[in-house]
Design an enzyme around this catalytic site. Structure first.
Site, PDB file in Angstrom:
ATOM      1  N   GLU A 142       0.849  -1.177   0.000  1.00 39.27           N
ATOM      2  CA  GLU A 142       0.000   0.000   0.000  1.00 39.27           C
ATOM      3  C   GLU A 142       0.890   1.235   0.000  1.00 39.27           C
ATOM      4  OE1 GLU A 142      -1.298   1.758   4.258  1.00 39.27           O
ATOM      5  OE2 GLU A 142      -1.946  -0.251   3.771  1.00 39.27           O
TER       6      GLU A 142
ATOM      7  N   HIS B 202      -2.116  -5.860  11.196  1.00 43.84           N
ATOM      8  CA  HIS B 202      -2.962  -6.922  10.655  1.00 43.84           C
ATOM      9  C   HIS B 202      -2.816  -8.253  11.402  1.00 43.84           C
ATOM     10  CE1 HIS B 202      -2.799  -4.749   6.447  1.00 43.84           C
ATOM     11  NE2 HIS B 202      -3.476  -4.075   7.346  1.00 43.84           N
TER      12      HIS B 202
ATOM     13  N   ASN C  16      -5.079  -6.109   2.685  1.00 46.18           N
ATOM     14  CA  ASN C  16      -5.606  -5.593   3.951  1.00 46.18           C
ATOM     15  C   ASN C  16      -6.820  -6.442   4.331  1.00 46.18           C
ATOM     16  OD1 ASN C  16      -4.690  -3.599   1.870  1.00 46.18           O
ATOM     17  ND2 ASN C  16      -4.260  -2.473   3.706  1.00 46.18           N
TER      18      ASN C  16
HETATM   19  P1  FAE Z   1     -11.258  -5.842  15.813  1.00 52.33           P
HETATM   20  O1  FAE Z   1     -11.731  -4.906  14.766  1.00 52.33           O
HETATM   21  O2  FAE Z   1      -9.900  -5.654  16.381  1.00 52.33           O
HETATM   22  O3  FAE Z   1     -12.339  -5.797  16.998  1.00 52.33           O
HETATM   23  C1  FAE Z   1     -12.172  -6.464  18.211  1.00 52.33           C
HETATM   24  C2  FAE Z   1     -12.869  -5.647  19.296  1.00 52.33           C
HETATM   25  O4  FAE Z   1     -12.947  -6.436  20.483  1.00 52.33           O
HETATM   26  C3  FAE Z   1     -12.128  -4.371  19.689  1.00 52.33           C
HETATM   27  O5  FAE Z   1     -13.024  -3.272  19.643  1.00 52.33           O
HETATM   28  C4  FAE Z   1     -11.631  -4.652  21.105  1.00 52.33           C
HETATM   29  O6  FAE Z   1     -11.575  -3.489  21.919  1.00 52.33           O
HETATM   30  C5  FAE Z   1     -12.662  -5.636  21.611  1.00 52.33           C
HETATM   31  N1  FAE Z   1     -12.166  -6.532  22.667  1.00 52.33           N
HETATM   32  C6  FAE Z   1     -10.993  -7.210  22.700  1.00 52.33           C
HETATM   33  N2  FAE Z   1     -10.903  -7.976  23.815  1.00 52.33           N
HETATM   34  C7  FAE Z   1     -12.083  -7.783  24.491  1.00 52.33           C
HETATM   35  C8  FAE Z   1     -12.599  -8.292  25.719  1.00 52.33           C
HETATM   36  N3  FAE Z   1     -11.919  -9.187  26.454  1.00 52.33           N
HETATM   37  N4  FAE Z   1     -13.816  -7.869  26.145  1.00 52.33           N
HETATM   38  C9  FAE Z   1     -14.528  -6.970  25.407  1.00 52.33           C
HETATM   39  N5  FAE Z   1     -14.078  -6.454  24.221  1.00 52.33           N
HETATM   40  C10 FAE Z   1     -12.879  -6.859  23.780  1.00 52.33           C
HETATM   41  O7  FAE Z   1     -11.333  -7.360  15.341  1.00 52.33           O
HETATM   42  N6  FAE Z   1      -7.526  -3.378   7.557  1.00 52.33           N
HETATM   43  C11 FAE Z   1      -7.993  -3.181   6.314  1.00 52.33           C
HETATM   44  O8  FAE Z   1      -8.607  -4.075   5.732  1.00 52.33           O
HETATM   45  N7  FAE Z   1      -7.793  -1.978   5.686  1.00 52.33           N
HETATM   46  C12 FAE Z   1      -7.102  -0.958   6.270  1.00 52.33           C
HETATM   47  O9  FAE Z   1      -6.955   0.126   5.695  1.00 52.33           O
HETATM   48  C13 FAE Z   1      -6.573  -1.164   7.574  1.00 52.33           C
HETATM   49  N8  FAE Z   1      -5.837  -0.193   8.193  1.00 52.33           N
HETATM   50  C14 FAE Z   1      -5.478  -0.374   9.512  1.00 52.33           C
HETATM   51  C15 FAE Z   1      -4.853   0.677  10.196  1.00 52.33           C
HETATM   52  C16 FAE Z   1      -4.566   0.551  11.551  1.00 52.33           C
HETATM   53  C17 FAE Z   1      -3.903   1.680  12.293  1.00 52.33           C
HETATM   54  C18 FAE Z   1      -4.920  -0.643  12.241  1.00 52.33           C
HETATM   55  C19 FAE Z   1      -4.645  -0.803  13.718  1.00 52.33           C
HETATM   56  C20 FAE Z   1      -5.528  -1.687  11.565  1.00 52.33           C
HETATM   57  C21 FAE Z   1      -5.803  -1.567  10.200  1.00 52.33           C
HETATM   58  N9  FAE Z   1      -6.445  -2.584   9.499  1.00 52.33           N
HETATM   59  C22 FAE Z   1      -6.857  -2.392   8.212  1.00 52.33           C
HETATM   60  C23 FAE Z   1      -6.744  -3.870  10.142  1.00 52.33           C
HETATM   61  C24 FAE Z   1      -8.216  -4.018  10.537  1.00 52.33           C
HETATM   62  O10 FAE Z   1      -8.659  -2.877  11.245  1.00 52.33           O
HETATM   63  C25 FAE Z   1      -8.361  -5.296  11.387  1.00 52.33           C
HETATM   64  O11 FAE Z   1      -7.952  -6.391  10.582  1.00 52.33           O
HETATM   65  C26 FAE Z   1      -9.781  -5.528  11.849  1.00 52.33           C
HETATM   66  O12 FAE Z   1     -10.242  -4.445  12.638  1.00 52.33           O
HETATM   67  C27 FAE Z   1      -9.900  -6.825  12.646  1.00 52.33           C
HETATM   68  O13 FAE Z   1     -11.281  -7.098  12.817  1.00 52.33           O
HETATM   69  P2  FAE Z   1     -11.764  -8.067  13.964  1.00 52.33           P
HETATM   70  O14 FAE Z   1     -13.243  -8.166  13.884  1.00 52.33           O
HETATM   71  O15 FAE Z   1     -10.976  -9.331  13.919  1.00 52.33           O
END
Ligand code: FAE
Length: 520
Positions: free
Chosen positions: A376, A461, A499
């Site tokens: 990217e 990621h 991503n």
């Molecule tokens: P996620 O979105 O991490 O959600 C998990 C949630 O569970 C979070 O809100 C936590 O606070 C919550 N949690 C965790 N433990 C507990 C607990 N014990 N009790 C209650 N709540 C809890 O998981 N991906 C893309 O495809 N495109 C992008 O442009 C991109 N840019 C990114 C930029 C940054 C800075 C970051 C950090 C990530 C980026 N990603 C991107 C990755 C993407 O956001 C990530 O793969 C997903 O958010 C993961 O989705 P999940 O549903 O697995």
């Protein structure tokens, strides 16, 4: 058209304020975490008539601070930026080799930099999970690679049904390519594209969930700027269709959703009365526990993200609360081959003082079997000309880590070592050495440390830890525990080649459809 109207109507409702979940409550469905997997589960469960509680450890980011904004920008991080840290931990933590992190008050901010032995894992914290902080890039993986990583999944139905369903639900849009060619805010991407193409590489436009029509107005100066005002990684005040405005808002519109923010789940175990006892700590904004609650849920959906879900399940197995979880729980973790790198441009190759925080283009060298790379072209939105080209390379790093219980500390660790990222560096180096040679340019070695070219010790990621058809059945059901499901990025075995959030969303759509039709 119908889908779009539904999306916009839902967006107007937003997610209601956190409702109190009381100790001793009994709920039909409980979702742990409100990122992509959790938001899909919330929508499809509530649409099926099932009252659903989402429990999220982070805050509900819907109240402006004293500056009138919900989120802070990248150049002025304050307490809202980081999860319970007293100094920032910026991915680009140095400039000219000197540390640029600063002190901030400890607060339940929106971005967590979770430190393990060999890697910092960046994750979103709040209602909407990673969608609050990420760059919005919505990329469907290459079909052949998807088939390679998840061979038990029917590929045709993913590409015919679930990827399109995910894109619609997420509000994915394509950039106006004619506008891109003239917009000041994408000068940095055009410079990197020209250099990549002149060095023999192919580039591709990337879809995004950021509203490109809004961004056009930002560039034209007719609306308040967000992506064009250095807003990314600590949240966007405008323009971004984060999950609280799409899936979660649509779930709330059914009237069957309860979102309980600032509650961290600490335990899940079978309840003698049936279903599962879910224990959680209610926390305040400095992370202190203000109450502990246990509720009974007929079904529990683990959506705490690759790290959060893996840590919880490994701990529950070790503590004897879910002792029969398979050995594969905690295995197969990867960083999607992430490595960041930056190049220094010649003085005549200006990248622009104004840079959109939302990337819109990538270098696609995935077909190179000697070292597949999908890089990217990332912004460096410093608000001033820096002549820097920045990249986040996604590579096919075969190394994997595992989560293990440490009985002496009573916590879960991740075995990953920084040296395991060597294949990612090797693949990215092939591409960027070639570009540097063709352009007579050099790497910047002052942004990720003092004299450090490759940012090999962080990832955006995290994937895996509870891999589909290994730790779960082919739809995310945890074997031996009817009513327990995994729905997030932990199902994907360490790599998607792009991503990851569209893949996570589409897989959750597929699995929820099956679960709702067959699990009564
Ligand atoms: P996620 O979105 O991490 O959600 C998990 C949630 O569970 C979070 O809100 C936590 O606070 C919550 N949690 C965790 N433990 C507990 C607990 N014990 N009790 C209650 N709540 C809890 O998981 N991906 C893309 O495809 N495109 C992008 O442009 C991109 N840019 C990114 C930029 C940054 C800075 C970051 C950090 C990530 C980026 N990603 C991107 C990755 C993407 O956001 C990530 O793969 C997903 O958010 C993961 O989705 P999940 O549903 O697995």
């Amino acid at each position: 058209m119908v889908r779009r109207r539904t999306l916009l109507k839902a967006a107007a409702l937003a997610v209601p304020a956190a409702a109190a979940l009381a100790n001793g409550d009994h709920v039909p469905a409980l979702v742990i975490g409100s990122g992509y997997g959790g938001a899909v589960a919330a929508l499809r469960l509530t649409q099926a008539g099932i009252a659903t509680v989402v429990v999220e450890m982070g805050m509900n980011w819907n109240t402006p601070g004293s500056d009138g904004n919900v989120f802070c920008d990248m150049l002025n991080p304050d307490q809202r930026s980081y999860w319970l840290r007293t100094t920032t931990d910026q991915p680009l933590g140095y400039f000219l080799g000197i540390g640029v992190n600063k002190s901030i008050p400890k607060y339940t901010g929106v971005l967590d930099s979770e430190k393990f032995a060999g890697i910092r894992v960046y994750q979103g914290r709040g209602v909407g999970g990673g969608s609050l902080v990420n760059g919005g890039m919505a990329v469907v993986p290459k079909r052949s690679y998807f088939a390679e990583i998840l061979p038990s999944v029917d590929v045709a139905s993913m590409y015919d049904t679930y990827f399109p369903r995910a894109n619609a639900g997420l509000g994915v849009n394509a950039i106006d390519t004619a506008w891109f060619e003239t917009a000041d805010c994408y000068q940095y991407a055009r410079v990197s594209r020209a250099q990549a193409q002149a060095s023999g590489y192919t580039t591709t436009f990337l879809n995004n969930v950021y509203d490109f029509e809004y961004m056009k107005k930002e560039q034209a100066g007719t609306v308040t700027r967000s992506a064009l005002d250095s807003e990314v990684i600590y949240g966007n005040n405008y323009g971004k269709r984060s999950l609280d405005k799409t899936y979660l808002a649509a779930a709330a519109a059914t009237g069957r959703l309860t979102v309980t923010a600032q509650h961290q789940v600490t335990a899940v175990a079978p309840d003698p009365l049936g279903g599962y006892a879910v224990t959680m700590n209610q926390i305040d904004t400095v992370g202190a526990t203000v109450a502990t609650k246990t509720v009974r849920a007929d079904r529990v959906f683990f959506a705490a993200g690759s790290v959060g879900t893996s840590k919880l399940l490994v701990a529950m197995r070790a503590q004897g609360k879910l002792p029969n979880l398979p050995a594969a729980v905690g295995q197969g973790w990867g960083n999607n081959g992430n490595v960041m790198v930056a190049r220094a441009n010649h003085i005549w190759n200006t990248t622009g003082a104004l840079q959109s925080g939302m990337p819109a283009m990538g270098i696609d060298n995935w077909a190179d079997t000697a070292g597949p790379v999908f890089a990217e072209i990332a912004p460096f939105p410093a608000g001033t000309e820096l002549w820097i080209s920045l990249y986040l390379a996604i590579t096919k790093n075969p190394n994997r880590g595992q989560f293990t219980w440490n009985s002496s500390t009573g916590s879960v660790g991740l075995s990953w070592q920084t040296a395991q990222n060597a294949p990612a560096i090797a693949a990215a180096k092939r591409v960027f050495d070639t570009i540097n040679k063709a352009q007579s340019t050099v790497y910047r070695s002052d942004l990720f440390g003092s004299n450090k070219v490759w940012a090999d010790d962080l990832t955006y990621h995290p994937l895996g830890g509870c891999v589909l058809n290994q730790a779960t059945d082919n739809y995310g059901r945890l074997p031996g525990y009817p009513g327990l499901y995994v729905v997030d990025g932990s199902l994907i075995p360490g790599s998607t080649g792009v991503n990851p959030f569209v893949t996570i969303t589409a897989l959750a759509e597929r699995n929820l459809e099956k679960i709702l039709t067959t699990d009564g």
